[in-house]
Scaffold this motif. Structure first.
Motif, mmCIF file in Angstrom:
data_model
loop_
_atom_site.group_PDB
_atom_site.id
_atom_site.type_symbol
_atom_site.label_atom_id
_atom_site.label_comp_id
_atom_site.label_asym_id
_atom_site.label_seq_id
_atom_site.Cartn_x
_atom_site.Cartn_y
_atom_site.Cartn_z
ATOM 1 N N GLU A 46 0.837 -1.194 0.000
ATOM 2 C CA GLU A 46 0.000 0.000 0.000
ATOM 3 C C GLU A 46 0.879 1.254 0.000
ATOM 4 N N LEU A 47 0.358 2.293 -0.631
ATOM 5 C CA LEU A 47 1.018 3.595 -0.630
ATOM 6 C C LEU A 47 0.637 4.310 0.663
ATOM 7 N N VAL A 48 1.604 4.703 1.467
ATOM 8 C CA VAL A 48 1.279 5.354 2.738
ATOM 9 C C VAL A 48 1.515 6.858 2.705
ATOM 10 N N ALA A 49 2.388 7.333 1.821
ATOM 11 C CA ALA A 49 2.655 8.768 1.735
ATOM 12 C C ALA A 49 3.297 9.072 0.396
ATOM 13 N N TYR A 50 3.017 10.254 -0.130
ATOM 14 C CA TYR A 50 3.737 10.670 -1.324
ATOM 15 C C TYR A 50 4.013 12.162 -1.282
ATOM 16 N N ILE A 51 5.012 12.554 -2.054
ATOM 17 C CA ILE A 51 5.394 13.962 -2.157
ATOM 18 C C ILE A 51 5.580 14.277 -3.635
ATOM 19 N N THR A 52 4.998 15.368 -4.059
ATOM 20 C CA THR A 52 5.098 15.741 -5.463
ATOM 21 C C THR A 52 6.436 16.411 -5.747
ATOM 22 N N SER A 53 6.710 16.608 -7.020
ATOM 23 C CA SER A 53 7.944 17.308 -7.387
ATOM 24 C C SER A 53 7.959 18.721 -6.827
ATOM 25 N N GLY A 54 6.779 19.283 -6.597
ATOM 26 C CA GLY A 54 6.679 20.628 -6.045
ATOM 27 C C GLY A 54 6.662 20.676 -4.534
ATOM 28 N N GLY A 55 6.656 19.495 -3.887
ATOM 29 C CA GLY A 55 6.725 19.462 -2.438
ATOM 30 C C GLY A 55 5.405 19.254 -1.713
ATOM 31 N N VAL A 60 -1.928 8.429 3.842
ATOM 32 C CA VAL A 60 -3.055 7.563 4.134
ATOM 33 C C VAL A 60 -3.509 7.865 5.562
ATOM 34 N N ASP A 61 -4.794 7.695 5.825
ATOM 35 C CA ASP A 61 -5.345 8.103 7.123
ATOM 36 C C ASP A 61 -4.630 7.449 8.305
ATOM 37 N N SER A 62 -4.204 6.210 8.145
ATOM 38 C CA SER A 62 -3.625 5.481 9.270
ATOM 39 C C SER A 62 -2.292 6.050 9.752
ATOM 40 N N VAL A 63 -1.642 6.895 8.955
ATOM 41 C CA VAL A 63 -0.345 7.449 9.370
ATOM 42 C C VAL A 63 -0.376 8.970 9.512
ATOM 43 N N LYS A 64 -1.492 9.579 9.191
ATOM 44 C CA LYS A 64 -1.579 11.041 9.301
ATOM 45 C C LYS A 64 -1.275 11.492 10.719
ATOM 46 N N GLY A 65 -0.454 12.538 10.818
ATOM 47 C CA GLY A 65 -0.093 13.073 12.119
ATOM 48 C C GLY A 65 1.069 12.350 12.772
ATOM 49 N N ARG A 66 1.479 11.210 12.212
ATOM 50 C CA ARG A 66 2.590 10.451 12.782
ATOM 51 C C ARG A 66 3.788 10.371 11.827
ATOM 52 N N PHE A 67 3.534 10.291 10.544
ATOM 53 C CA PHE A 67 4.584 10.168 9.533
ATOM 54 C C PHE A 67 4.731 11.478 8.774
ATOM 55 N N THR A 68 5.965 11.775 8.379
ATOM 56 C CA THR A 68 6.237 12.954 7.558
ATOM 57 C C THR A 68 7.184 12.572 6.424
ATOM 58 N N ILE A 69 6.742 12.833 5.209
ATOM 59 C CA ILE A 69 7.576 12.577 4.037
ATOM 60 C C ILE A 69 8.236 13.880 3.604
ATOM 61 N N SER A 70 9.486 13.785 3.191
ATOM 62 C CA SER A 70 10.199 14.967 2.711
ATOM 63 C C SER A 70 11.196 14.531 1.643
#
Length: 113
Positions: A46-55, A60-70
């Protein structure tokens, strides 16, 4: 085509933190939207987080507030900061484009209760 090497996984107690890294090489990294995926035993990837080329980011709801992609385009690297880890976060974590393209080896994250 982007080649990918994930690192940073390990064994951590519930409530702990890990920071995953994904080093990319190949075609121009900065133009790709990048995602972190995970696959738990017996479950689909499953895809849990993504970041666009623009940032811009999305989770996904299950990781919101706990995971940060950069991402750091100068280092061709994508990161996933994981806080307040739960046993249900246990999985092999992979990064990839949103295509997705060929998969790397992933990095194992195990959260003990």
């Amino acid at each position: 085509q982007v080649q990918l090497v994930e690192s940073g996984g390990g064994l951590v107690q519930a409530g702990g933190s890990l920071r995953l890294s994904c080093a990319a090489s190949g075609r121009i990294f900065s133009i790709n939207d990048m995602g972190w995926y995970r696959q738990a035993p017996g479950k689909q990837r499953e895809l849990v987080a993504y970041i666009t080329s623009g940032g811009s980011t999305n989770y996904v709801d299950s990781v919101k507030g706990r995971f940060t992609i950069s991402r750091d385009n100068t280092k061709n690297t994508v990161y996933l900061q994981m806080n307040s880890l739960k046993p249900e976060d246990t999985a092999v974590y992979y990064c990839n484009t949103l295509g997705p393209g060929p998969w790397g080896q992933g990095t194992q994250v195990t959260v003990s209760s």
